[in-house]
Every structure is written in structure tokens, then in C-alpha cells.
Design a protein around this motif. Sequence first.
Motif, PDB file in Angstrom:
ATOM      1  N   VAL B 591       0.857  -1.191   0.000  1.00  0.00           N
ATOM      2  CA  VAL B 591       0.000   0.000   0.000  1.00  0.00           C
ATOM      3  C   VAL B 591       0.888   1.234   0.000  1.00  0.00           C
ATOM      4  N   ARG B 612      -4.243   6.945  -2.496  1.00  0.00           N
ATOM      5  CA  ARG B 612      -3.878   5.695  -1.814  1.00  0.00           C
ATOM      6  C   ARG B 612      -3.951   4.591  -2.855  1.00  0.00           C
ATOM      7  N   GLU B 614      -2.803   0.442  -4.127  1.00  0.00           N
ATOM      8  CA  GLU B 614      -2.358  -0.906  -3.764  1.00  0.00           C
ATOM      9  C   GLU B 614      -1.640  -1.456  -4.992  1.00  0.00           C
TER      10      GLU B 614
END
Lengths: 196, 740
Positions: B591, B612, B614
Motif C-alpha cells: 500500500v 492511496r 495498492e
Amino acid sequence: MTSTPEWCRPRAVPEPVREVRLRVNGESRTVVCRGDTPLLYLLRNDLGLRGSRFGCGLAQCGACMVLLDGRAVPSCDLPAWAAEDHEVETVEGLAPDPVMSALQQAFLRRQAAQCGFCTSGILVSACAHLRAGAATDPVSTAEALERNLCRCGSHGRVLAAVADAAEALQAARRAECGADGPPVTAPRADGPRGAR
Amino acid sequence: MSGEPPGAAAPALPGGLPAQYSSFGGSLRSNPLLSRWLRFVPGGRVRVLVGKVELGQGIRTALGQIAAEELDVDWSSIEVLPAGTDSSPDEAFTAGSRSVMDSGGALRAVCAQARALLLSVASDRSGIPAAELGVRDGAVRDRAGTEHGSYWTLLGPGRLEVPVTGEAPAKDPADHTVVGRSLPRTDLPAKLTGAPAFVSDLALPGQLFGRVVRPPSPGACLLAVDDSAARALPAVVGVVRRGSFLGVVADREEEAVRAAELLRASATWREEDGLPEAATWLRDLPGRPAERIPVVRHGEPVAPERVAAVVRERYGRPHLAHASIGPGCALARWDDGGVEGGVEGGDDGGVEGGVEVWTHSQGVYPLREALSASLDLPADRIVVHHADGPGCYGHNSADDVAYDAVVLARAVPGRPVQVQWSRDDEFAWEPYAPAMVTEITVGVDAAGDPLSWEQHCWSTGHDSRPGFAGQPGLLGGWHAADVPAVVASDPPLAVGGGTARNAVPPYAVDHVDVQAHRVTDMPLRTSALRGLGATVNVLAIESMVDELAARADVDPLEYRLRHLRDERGRAVLETVAERAGWVTRSTPDAVGWGLGYSRYKDVCAYCAVVARVEAVSDVRVSDLWIAVDAGQVINPDGLVNQVEGGAIQATSWALLEEVTSDRRTVTSRDWETYPVLRFGRTPRVHVTLLPRPGEPPLGAGEVAGGPVTAALANAVADAVGVRVRELPLTPERIAAVISA
């Protein structure tokens, strides 16, 4: 190097011009054209149903989605002969359908569009998805819209609007069937319901 | 930008208009009469005429709100007409996030003056002082509520033939009831029900269908074509050839497509390998011939002993496509009525008459000028109407296809001809956003803070819109003349520049030297895509800031706030960090979190982003938090929609997009070879608007692109532990950097 649809590539003998008979939005329609004419052109140019848009002609973007016997399919590369003997429904014909109506209200409430060019195709895909009683969590809805492209970036609003519509339909069913009515996500016994 | 600080006010208009009415494009200067903007028509309707066009950004709704507000008429009585050269003021292009500032500012002045004029006429007639009269729903009332006429009874057309003075006071924003409300867009219902809404949906009586057979590659020249097979199709009405421009008109659309493919199959072209390999193009961009554009230089060179280290990095991005969801489309009709000598001449017809065009161009007046120059026809014989199209995000095929329609329609005078580009035409021939490289060299002190900042940006020009460099700039015109596309220019720095857009770091640094280099080799035609050079410049600046923060072992937010002086800039950064929970963010394996900030063009809206991501087998963006300060907001939901859309589009650019080619031609020609973000990868976008009702509105349509791109690059670097400095952030590129 060009990326050309299969149907229009030069070949020795083109399909002859004939009467193509279709069932569109519950009505019988006849168009005189070659049998391999893409359904989209017949809908837009001969039947005046311009809500299905031309986006790619390659069945890659979903702007031209229609329902064929209740299944969402791109109409831009679907030969007219393949639609004969089937029920074709367009965004215009689906207007009275409660599922489409709930979707359109939700899209309006969420302002779930920018240019709106992809929107009617998305509505048709979403309509088939909700009518089939499939799951309406964001992942399932996104899967149902995987064949539809949006370039303006209205994705988040579209997913939210579809969820709103599913919820509104479920609430309406609850009101109709009483508190113990079947959830809208279960397969429906009465099959697709719409403008037939 | 050069020689004046960022944020300098636009120059005041002659006549002393206050700053909020002035505009870069001089909307009022070109169209000074009230009547050019406003008409009160029977039935209690108000027609608002603007030169800005609807591109899916909701501008007709927002401008209508401004008019309703200042006029004090009911919102439902407002009708904002589509632009047309026979009706609307000339406001050049709808571009550069300037519509609310330019057109909105002009409308505010126009409508405030119309309202004052109404009160003055009513006062003269009634003998009641204007100060004791008010306007409600378009009617004048005294304090007792008695009506004394209305816009419709007192302001007939003759009354509006007066110049705008800018002296009528605009409303106090505290009294706004229509501006600042999230009214639903007026154009959406038709688009949601499948009603005819777009230029491609227009159907005029007797309409024919045209297709153009584009060359197989950018440098190709048409040597010969055997059109007998195409002409043998019963539906074919005509074949047009001028140089390497080849097209066909038929009375059925599918037959026009079929005929075009027959022509393509029987055409002989001379081709050459004129394209560089994509990978080397980007790498070699800095060495190519270029026009040097000094952007800013301030501060004394830093004494070498203060510099503890020098950091130099390059950031880049390949060519991008606008990739509009609908390919270009236009409709044209030549008038053959009653013009003497209006007979066919030459093999492609041609009449001495006027032509009417329906287009989704960003500028009806510039297109008219370009058509006039290309066709050697006086501009007053050309009428260009705007009709909505699929979103364009800048200069795409819209103007080119209008030329195609005009040329094909000329062969069949009296008959309207709709020309629709194919998906292949669009991807192969639209003017791309140029590939771009920005190199930044920073001298830092012992604490890791920047002392000197040198920035160079290279790309081909970002503007080849109709009228650029005195050129019509229409693709078909170049093909007809068998000449290559003219090298793209850059907008002047005073309106934000092109390659130089947002090239000046917003952070306080002692010595700054910024130069843009407009590359004059142009293997692929380039022009404006939403944000122009800002996307790569902001990517570069904000990536470098993160790299400097990491070297200094300081949190990226803290590092930015340490060097950013602009209070409004700091406020968006602080707001977005708080909303995203930046300080308490958790970073499990794979992450990553990233920040991005800019003020678009240094004069438009402020935007800060937290991303954000991943990163496992590929990059998934889970969330984008975005804070925007656009000053006074006309329609908050409309602005949020624009920001969300810009953010998702930038996510697509950053993760997926790249125009590909071999040595001869473009190879990304459909949605499989030019993938864009699909529904399954939709990030959650959380937008916060900072309320500033008392400040002038700031353009915001392009505000998200740079900061989102930068935040994603920073988040991916955070997630995978290495920095990928060239977009798109594909698994292959990331893997290559990791293994390097």
C-alpha cells in the motif's frame, strides 16, 4: 494496420439488398437493406431511434448497447439478420420499464454523466443487470458494466446511481409484496418484465 | 508569467471595468453591446447568448445561473442557446478552464447592467426613485409590491443596443440565491433518455452520409485510386479526391462505409518510415531542435559552498490520445439556391454559394475563419453552429471532421452530408497530447532544503487549433494539399503557456531558472489535451519534492508546507491531508500514499490530492482525496463532477495510456490497443470544496489532472519502494525499474 469492422471489408459478393424484418420495442418493423447491415445503423437512420450511439463500430465501447431478448449486446457490429426473430429493445423503448425508469431517475439525481455520450449504453447494460436480479454490490455492478467505457470519468457516480436504483426497486417491491417480499437480488420467477 | 509574479491580475479593460469582469479572452471587448448577450422574448423567457460551448462540463447551466442571479429572474425562464456564428458573441475557444472567468464575468456585467437599466426605465415611467424599486422574477416592484413593468415590457430589443460599461454593481455574493446552488444540468435529461442530443443525432431532410479514406500513415501520399468498384455501389452518390484527400458520399451510412473500404482497397499510396521508435523518442526529446522559451529566472545564483548536494531527475510521459468516446462527426450543407453559376465544376463538384456547418468544435468562430481560409470563401458565407458532441478534453478531431463534411457536401449542393469518423480514424488522426520530458536540477543545503531550482521541459507544441500560427490547422486541408501538418505552437505564457504550463515551482526557492523547449520536429501531430504541459510539469515538480523530502527524511506534507508560502495553497494541502487521515495513515505491504499539489496555470483554482494505491500484480487506486479552492463556486455539484471526472481521467492517463507506433504508423487504433480505465478499477474519489463565496471564481475544469498524476506517481513510489519516472505506471515499467 487499420482496425476495420469485419462486415465492411471488401469481398467478392456483398449480401443482397432485401427486406429485413425486425421486432423493435414491441413493434414489427421492416427495412430494405443488405442483411449484414449493422443493427445500429437501422435503428438510428431507418427507425429514427438515435439514443443508441455510434462509438467504435467494433463492439468495444458499449455506447450502442441494446437488449436482444433481454441480453445487453452491442448493436454496432451485430448484423441485422442476427436480430431477426429476436426482440430488440432500445433505450427509447425501455422508457416505460420500471427498472429503466428507476435508473434514469437515479442518474438524474446523482447527475451521473458529463458529456452523456456513453450514458444510454450504460443505462441499457445496467437495466439488463438489474432485471436479471443479479447482485448489485459495486463489484458486481462494475462487472456488469465492464463492456461499457466512459471517458469523462463519471464512473463513481454511475456505480452509485445503479446502486440507488437497485435500492429504490427493492423498496418498491417490498411495498408491493409486504415486508417479507423476496429481495430483488434473488432470481425473479416471473422473468424479465418490460416494454413487451 | 515571465516578469510578473504568479497570480497577477488580468489587465483591466478599457472603460475601467473592475477586475472581476475582465478576462483573458476579452469577451466583452469583442462583444460590447448588451444585445449581443441577452434577449427578452415573449412568454417571459430570457435568451442568453454565449460563445462558450457545452462539452459535457455543464457550462450552459453554470452560465445560466450567473445570468438568472444578476437579472433576478426565475431560473426556469433562462435559456442558454448553443453557440453559433449567426447568433452568439465571439468568445473564441472554450478552453483553458476560462469559461466561468471569461464568459461568466462578461455575463455578470451584462446582466447587472440590464437590471440597472430596467430599474431606471421603470423609475422614469413611474416617477418612483430607482432605489425604492426592486426586481423579482423579472418584474419591477415598489415597496408596496405594486408592479411597474418587467424586462419583457420595458426592455425591448432597441433598449439593449448599448455598450456594457461595467459600472452597474454586481450583487453581493451574500445575497446570492441561484449562484452557489447545485442545480441539475439542463442538458442531461435528453442525454439520459436517448433523445437526439448530439451532432451525430441531427437528421436533416435528404441527409447523405460521407466517409473519408485517410492515408495509411502520417507521411503517405495518394498516388492512384480506382474508384470504379465504389462508384458501382448503387447507394454511392459521389467520390471526392483532392490530393491525398479521398472521400465518398452515399445515401445510406453502411454503404458509405462499404464504399470507403473499397476505395481503401484500391488505393495506392507512397509511404515512408518517418516515425521514431516511441521509446527513443521520449529519451531523445531533450536533444531535438527546439524553440527555447525562457519562463522565469529570479534570485541570485547560489554560492557553491552552500550547496550540499545536487539532485537531478527526468520525468516523462508518452503521447496520449484524447480518446473521445465518440469519434468526430459533423454535418454540412451547401446552399445552391439562386446563386448564379451554381453549377458543378470539376470532378468533385463545387458551387458558388454558402455553407452551413454543425460541429462539436470548441470554437465556432475560429473554425469559421479556418474554413474560410481553407476553402477561399468569405467568412460571411459560412455559418457554423455548435451542437453537443462526446467529451473532447481539448483539441480532438471535431474541427477536422467539419472540414471533411464541408468538402464532401460541396460535391452534392443542396444535400446535407453527415461525416462520421471511424474509431480507427479517431485514434490514428486526432492531434495527440505531445510526449513530454521535464528535467529538474535542485541544489539542496545541508538540511535538505532546496536552494536552487532549474527546470527544463521539452515537448512538441500543445496548440494546433484552427488559427494557430496563422494556419487553418485542418487535417483534410493538409491532405488535400499533400503537405505535412504544420508544427504545433504553444499558447503564449500570458495565457498559461503550453510546454511551460505550470513549469514554475510553487515553492519558495532562492534561485529559480525555468525554461521550456518547444520541439520543432513533429513526427506525430500534437495539440491541446486538458492541462497541456501542466500534467508533466506538476508530475515532475511534485515527484521531485517527494524525492527531496525523502532525502531530508521529512514527511512529504511537512516538507511542502515548509516551502509553500501561498495561504490558499497551504489550506488545500492541509484540508486534503486532514480528510485523508494523512498523518495517521497506515501502510501495510504493497500500500502506498502520495501527495500532489498545484494551482492550475498559477491563476486558476488550487488543488491538492492524496492518493492511496495498492500495488500487487498491477496498480489499483483505492482512493483519491481532493481539496479544491476555486474561489466563488457557481454550481458546487457541477464543480465536484468536473473534479471527479478529471481525477478518474488522470488515473487512466497515469496507469494505462500511451499512443504506440511502429516506424511507419500509429499502432494504437482501437480500445484494445489504447486501453482506458474501466468500471472495475474505479477509485473512490472524495472531493472537498473550500468555500470562498467572496472571492472571484477561478477556472477549475482542468485542475485535477496534474496533482492527481503526481499523487499517483508518489503513491506508487511509496508502495513499491522505487520511483518510476516515466508514465504510464504499468506493471512492466515498474518491474523494469525494480530490476534495474
